[in-house]
Scaffold this motif. Structure first.
Motif, PDB file in Angstrom:
ATOM      1  N   THR A  67       0.875  -1.176   0.000  1.00 24.71           N
ATOM      2  CA  THR A  67       0.000   0.000   0.000  1.00 24.71           C
ATOM      3  C   THR A  67       0.908   1.219   0.000  1.00 24.71           C
ATOM      4  O   THR A  67       1.843   1.301   0.794  1.00 24.71           O
ATOM      5  CB  THR A  67      -0.915   0.021   1.237  1.00 24.71           C
ATOM      6  N   VAL A  68       0.612   2.161  -0.897  1.00 22.56           N
ATOM      7  CA  VAL A  68       1.440   3.355  -1.044  1.00 22.56           C
ATOM      8  C   VAL A  68       0.559   4.591  -0.925  1.00 22.56           C
ATOM      9  O   VAL A  68      -0.515   4.661  -1.522  1.00 22.56           O
ATOM     10  CB  VAL A  68       2.165   3.363  -2.413  1.00 22.56           C
ATOM     11  N   PHE A  69       1.035   5.552  -0.136  1.00 29.55           N
ATOM     12  CA  PHE A  69       0.396   6.864  -0.066  1.00 29.55           C
ATOM     13  C   PHE A  69       1.153   7.733  -1.066  1.00 29.55           C
ATOM     14  O   PHE A  69       2.366   7.910  -0.948  1.00 29.55           O
ATOM     15  CB  PHE A  69       0.486   7.445   1.339  1.00 29.55           C
ATOM     16  N   LEU A  70       0.444   8.244  -2.033  1.00 30.43           N
ATOM     17  CA  LEU A  70       1.077   8.972  -3.125  1.00 30.43           C
ATOM     18  C   LEU A  70       0.626  10.426  -3.100  1.00 30.43           C
ATOM     19  O   LEU A  70      -0.573  10.710  -3.099  1.00 30.43           O
ATOM     20  CB  LEU A  70       0.653   8.321  -4.445  1.00 30.43           C
ATOM     21  N   GLY A  71       1.585  11.345  -3.042  1.00 26.97           N
ATOM     22  CA  GLY A  71       1.292  12.762  -3.145  1.00 26.97           C
ATOM     23  C   GLY A  71       1.519  13.197  -4.577  1.00 26.97           C
ATOM     24  O   GLY A  71       2.555  12.873  -5.161  1.00 26.97           O
ATOM     25  N   VAL A 101      -6.441  17.877  -1.640  1.00 27.15           N
ATOM     26  CA  VAL A 101      -6.011  18.464  -0.377  1.00 27.15           C
ATOM     27  C   VAL A 101      -5.323  19.808  -0.587  1.00 27.15           C
ATOM     28  O   VAL A 101      -4.910  20.152  -1.697  1.00 27.15           O
ATOM     29  CB  VAL A 101      -5.051  17.512   0.375  1.00 27.15           C
ATOM     30  N   LEU A 102      -5.175  20.543   0.509  1.00 30.81           N
ATOM     31  CA  LEU A 102      -4.366  21.752   0.531  1.00 30.81           C
ATOM     32  C   LEU A 102      -2.981  21.388   1.040  1.00 30.81           C
ATOM     33  O   LEU A 102      -2.830  20.469   1.837  1.00 30.81           O
ATOM     34  CB  LEU A 102      -4.980  22.791   1.468  1.00 30.81           C
ATOM     35  N   GLY A 103      -1.974  22.123   0.616  1.00 29.09           N
ATOM     36  CA  GLY A 103      -0.620  21.874   1.093  1.00 29.09           C
ATOM     37  C   GLY A 103       0.334  21.707  -0.062  1.00 29.09           C
ATOM     38  O   GLY A 103       0.091  22.175  -1.175  1.00 29.09           O
ATOM     39  N   ARG A 104       1.420  21.019   0.203  1.00 24.78           N
ATOM     40  CA  ARG A 104       2.463  20.848  -0.806  1.00 24.78           C
ATOM     41  C   ARG A 104       1.950  20.130  -2.044  1.00 24.78           C
ATOM     42  O   ARG A 104       2.345  20.436  -3.162  1.00 24.78           O
ATOM     43  CB  ARG A 104       3.628  20.078  -0.197  1.00 24.78           C
ATOM     44  N   VAL A 133       0.033  15.710 -14.489  1.00 28.63           N
ATOM     45  CA  VAL A 133       0.815  15.187 -13.374  1.00 28.63           C
ATOM     46  C   VAL A 133       2.196  15.822 -13.403  1.00 28.63           C
ATOM     47  O   VAL A 133       2.894  15.806 -14.413  1.00 28.63           O
ATOM     48  CB  VAL A 133       0.930  13.647 -13.410  1.00 28.63           C
ATOM     49  N   GLY A 134       2.580  16.421 -12.274  1.00 29.63           N
ATOM     50  CA  GLY A 134       3.890  17.045 -12.141  1.00 29.63           C
ATOM     51  C   GLY A 134       4.717  16.276 -11.141  1.00 29.63           C
ATOM     52  O   GLY A 134       5.136  15.152 -11.380  1.00 29.63           O
ATOM     53  N   GLU A 135       4.885  16.837  -9.955  1.00 26.18           N
ATOM     54  CA  GLU A 135       5.695  16.222  -8.904  1.00 26.18           C
ATOM     55  C   GLU A 135       4.921  15.092  -8.226  1.00 26.18           C
ATOM     56  O   GLU A 135       3.725  15.198  -7.976  1.00 26.18           O
ATOM     57  CB  GLU A 135       6.061  17.299  -7.882  1.00 26.18           C
ATOM     58  N   VAL A 136       5.662  14.018  -7.902  1.00 32.89           N
ATOM     59  CA  VAL A 136       5.066  12.854  -7.238  1.00 32.89           C
ATOM     60  C   VAL A 136       5.955  12.440  -6.079  1.00 32.89           C
ATOM     61  O   VAL A 136       7.177  12.436  -6.192  1.00 32.89           O
ATOM     62  CB  VAL A 136       4.911  11.675  -8.225  1.00 32.89           C
ATOM     63  N   GLU A 137       5.331  12.096  -4.945  1.00 30.92           N
ATOM     64  CA  GLU A 137       6.057  11.572  -3.796  1.00 30.92           C
ATOM     65  C   GLU A 137       5.335  10.328  -3.303  1.00 30.92           C
ATOM     66  O   GLU A 137       4.118  10.353  -3.113  1.00 30.92           O
ATOM     67  CB  GLU A 137       6.114  12.603  -2.673  1.00 30.92           C
ATOM     68  N   ALA A 138       6.082   9.244  -3.103  1.00 32.53           N
ATOM     69  CA  ALA A 138       5.491   7.984  -2.654  1.00 32.53           C
ATOM     70  C   ALA A 138       5.986   7.635  -1.256  1.00 32.53           C
ATOM     71  O   ALA A 138       7.166   7.770  -0.958  1.00 32.53           O
ATOM     72  CB  ALA A 138       5.853   6.862  -3.626  1.00 32.53           C
TER      73      ALA A 138
END
Length: 151
Positions: A67-71, A101-104, A133-138
């Protein structure tokens, strides 16, 4: 906001543990008659406090061990970019939840996969190719200590 008494809270806690429990069994457990338990549950549903009942699937038992939380931060702003992204992301079955969401980041997703190579495939071939899709963080889930429940 709906006013809740202690019995309502006990009903919500019990249903959070087992949403399949019937009004009769729930009433016996909480010291209520079946009709009284049923009326209270019905009132909570009509007030929107209980929005529905769902089953909790064991992802790992179904073969989804990761399970991955992806920003995700979108590269393009505007209504068209949001709409195109949301349409595309909702068509990917591995994406279990989408939070705007709000934030980064603009979106936080919950993505499941069989393993890390499978997640990489989903990320590269299905998510990263979506419009805007631009920046992604996993962040990979290591363990889960608490299950969500009523307030």
């Amino acid at each position: 906001m709906t006013e809740l008494d202690e019995t309502d809270r006990r009903i919500l806690r019990a249903l959070a543990e087992d949403a399949t429990e019937g009004a009769g069994a729930l009433g016996r457990r909480l010291g209520l008659s079946q009709p009284a338990a049923w009326r209270r549950i019905r009132r909570l549903e009509e007030a929107g406090v209980i929005a529905g009942r769902a089953i909790d699937l064991d992802r790992e038992a179904l073969g989804f061990g990761v399970t991955v939380f992806l920003g995700i931060k979108l590269a393009a702003r505007g209504r068209e970019g949001l709409d195109a992204f949301e349409r595309g992301i909702s068509a990917i079955p591995e994406v279990q939840a989408v939070h705007h969401v709000l934030g980064r980041f603009d979106y936080r997703l919950i993505v499941v996969a069989r393993d890390l190579p499978d997640f990489e495939r989903v990320l590269r071939r299905r998510i990263m190719v979506l419009p805007s899709v631009g920046e992604v963080e996993a962040n990979v889930l290591l363990s889960q200590e608490r299950r969500p429940g009523p307030l």
